[in-house]
Design a protein around this motif. Sequence first.
Motif, PDB file in Angstrom:
ATOM      1  N   GLU A   1      -0.996   6.646  34.053  1.00  0.00           N
ATOM      2  CA  GLU A   1       0.037   7.096  34.988  1.00  0.00           C
ATOM      3  C   GLU A   1       0.415   5.967  35.956  1.00  0.00           C
ATOM      4  OE1 GLU A   1       1.896  10.940  34.974  1.00  0.00           O
ATOM      5  OE2 GLU A   1       0.606   9.780  33.681  1.00  0.00           O
TER       6      GLU A   1
ATOM      7  N   THR B   1       4.014   4.205  36.574  1.00  0.00           N
ATOM      8  CA  THR B   1       4.618   3.960  37.881  1.00  0.00           C
ATOM      9  C   THR B   1       5.128   2.532  37.975  1.00  0.00           C
ATOM     10  OG1 THR B   1       2.837   5.372  38.663  1.00  0.00           O
ATOM     11  CG2 THR B   1       4.266   4.431  40.322  1.00  0.00           C
TER      12      THR B   1
ATOM     13  N   HIS C   1      11.027   3.111  34.881  1.00  0.00           N
ATOM     14  CA  HIS C   1      11.524   4.396  35.354  1.00  0.00           C
ATOM     15  C   HIS C   1      11.177   4.632  36.832  1.00  0.00           C
ATOM     16  CE1 HIS C   1      13.278   8.222  34.030  1.00  0.00           C
ATOM     17  NE2 HIS C   1      12.596   8.733  35.040  1.00  0.00           N
ATOM     18  N   TYR C   2       9.942   4.329  37.212  1.00  0.00           N
ATOM     19  CA  TYR C   2       9.537   4.547  38.608  1.00  0.00           C
ATOM     20  C   TYR C   2       9.513   3.251  39.414  1.00  0.00           C
ATOM     21  CZ  TYR C   2       8.538   9.268  37.245  1.00  0.00           C
ATOM     22  OH  TYR C   2       8.670  10.543  36.795  1.00  0.00           O
TER      23      TYR C   2
ATOM     24  N   ARG D   1       1.024  12.578  39.474  1.00  0.00           N
ATOM     25  CA  ARG D   1       2.282  12.086  38.885  1.00  0.00           C
ATOM     26  C   ARG D   1       2.655  10.770  39.569  1.00  0.00           C
ATOM     27  NH1 ARG D   1       5.834  14.703  35.773  1.00  0.00           N
ATOM     28  NH2 ARG D   1       7.376  13.292  36.633  1.00  0.00           N
ATOM     29  N   PRO D   2       3.514   9.982  38.920  1.00  0.00           N
ATOM     30  CA  PRO D   2       3.939   8.727  39.547  1.00  0.00           C
ATOM     31  C   PRO D   2       4.513   8.930  40.948  1.00  0.00           C
ATOM     32  CG  PRO D   2       4.605   8.739  37.272  1.00  0.00           C
ATOM     33  CD  PRO D   2       4.003  10.078  37.538  1.00  0.00           C
ATOM     34  N   GLU D   3       5.231  10.043  41.138  1.00  0.00           N
ATOM     35  CA  GLU D   3       5.780  10.312  42.476  1.00  0.00           C
ATOM     36  C   GLU D   3       4.661  10.394  43.510  1.00  0.00           C
ATOM     37  OE1 GLU D   3       6.560  11.902  39.760  1.00  0.00           O
ATOM     38  OE2 GLU D   3       8.582  12.761  39.789  1.00  0.00           O
ATOM     39  N   ALA D   4       3.532  10.987  43.106  1.00  0.00           N
ATOM     40  CA  ALA D   4       2.419  11.137  44.040  1.00  0.00           C
ATOM     41  C   ALA D   4       1.832   9.779  44.388  1.00  0.00           C
ATOM     42  CB  ALA D   4       1.340  12.038  43.430  1.00  0.00           C
TER      43      ALA D   4
ATOM     44  N   LEU E   1       3.482   7.004  44.361  1.00  0.00           N
ATOM     45  CA  LEU E   1       4.464   6.363  45.246  1.00  0.00           C
ATOM     46  C   LEU E   1       4.294   6.869  46.674  1.00  0.00           C
ATOM     47  CD1 LEU E   1       7.692   6.371  43.031  1.00  0.00           C
ATOM     48  CD2 LEU E   1       6.240   4.455  43.614  1.00  0.00           C
ATOM     49  N   GLU E   2       4.089   8.176  46.803  1.00  0.00           N
ATOM     50  CA  GLU E   2       3.849   8.747  48.130  1.00  0.00           C
ATOM     51  C   GLU E   2       2.619   8.101  48.773  1.00  0.00           C
ATOM     52  OE1 GLU E   2       5.070  12.181  49.383  1.00  0.00           O
ATOM     53  OE2 GLU E   2       4.002  11.809  51.252  1.00  0.00           O
TER      54      GLU E   2
END
Lengths: 162, 176
Positions: free
Chosen positions: A43, A47, A51-52, A138-141, A143-144
């Motif tokens: 994961e 990131t 895409h991320y 998730r990648p969003e997490a 990033l957060e």
Amino acid sequence: MGFLDKEFTQDNIVVTNLEALLNWARLSSIWQTTFGIACCAIEMMATSASHYDFDRFGVIPRPSPRQADVIIISGTVTFKMATRIKRIYEQMPDPKFVISMGSCSNCGGPYWEHGYHVLKGVDRVIPVDVYVPGCPPRPEALLEGLLKLQEKIRNESMIKSA
Amino acid sequence: MKSFEEILELLKSNFSGENDISSSKEGTEDIINVSPSMIKEVSKFLAQTGDLNFDSLILLSAVDDENGEKIKQEDESIDITGGTLSIYYHIESVKLVHKLILKVSVERENPVTISVSSVWGCANWHEREAFDMIGIIFNEHPDLKRILLPYDWEGGYPLRKDYRNPEFYNGMKVPY
Ligand code: SF4
């Protein structure tokens, strides 16, 4: 943003204080030790991919701990690995940061009870700055988590004690 | 290709010692039980006899049979004394397309058998894993040391049913 919003109307003059400038510079290029352990690493790689795009925050995988600012512990920390992680961490120059990614490195994750080989949390060997929960996050997490770390760096001070 | 019965007959006629060879059925599988002292000879025979030709060891795994006397400790964990540990050998002849399962049972208090790594090379690491996880000693093994856990692990054999976590490993706390 630390100092861009204090811009004066004249073209080439920017007024800021040194601390904000230094912190802005540091938080905008957090280089990461190229290092992944288990499923969470997949994961983390996602990131980093297009895409991320971790790169837009200045996070570049650096294949040497001696030139890195952050180490992302992305996966299950076995006892065998824990001694290596400590060693890698000690090779990094100060100031250095640790992001613990996923339940495994936060607290042992699915191996908390019967994992005879798993260290129940990487914070038992190195200090952790940001914990990212999830299995895997998730990648969003992630990033957060990185944004949280940036926030932490932004508020650091050389003069005032934290 | 030979059927299970034919292979069993062949083995029985070649290894006449009492209790050396017997057969049993576990679940849907027919299994040949071999005594620990004979496993190397039997393996060699199976691998090198022309019309058996078992040229491949698919896997070797060790099992805690959990058939000893269980004693409950104060902290709810159990201690097992007596009973057996078992090793299963799944072998195959790639050429003649037949398969067979061998089983060796050793005493829990004295888990010693003989290595088959001179017959099938891949048994080397499988046996090291069986040693690492269950604690079975393979005599004549060329390099019997732990394979997954650290070399300096002193906490015991973790896949035994009465395993208990050590308190510390190298200064790191083990329990949650
Ligand atoms: S937290 Fe989940 S996804 Fe991450 S390393 Fe552990 S088991 Fe794998």
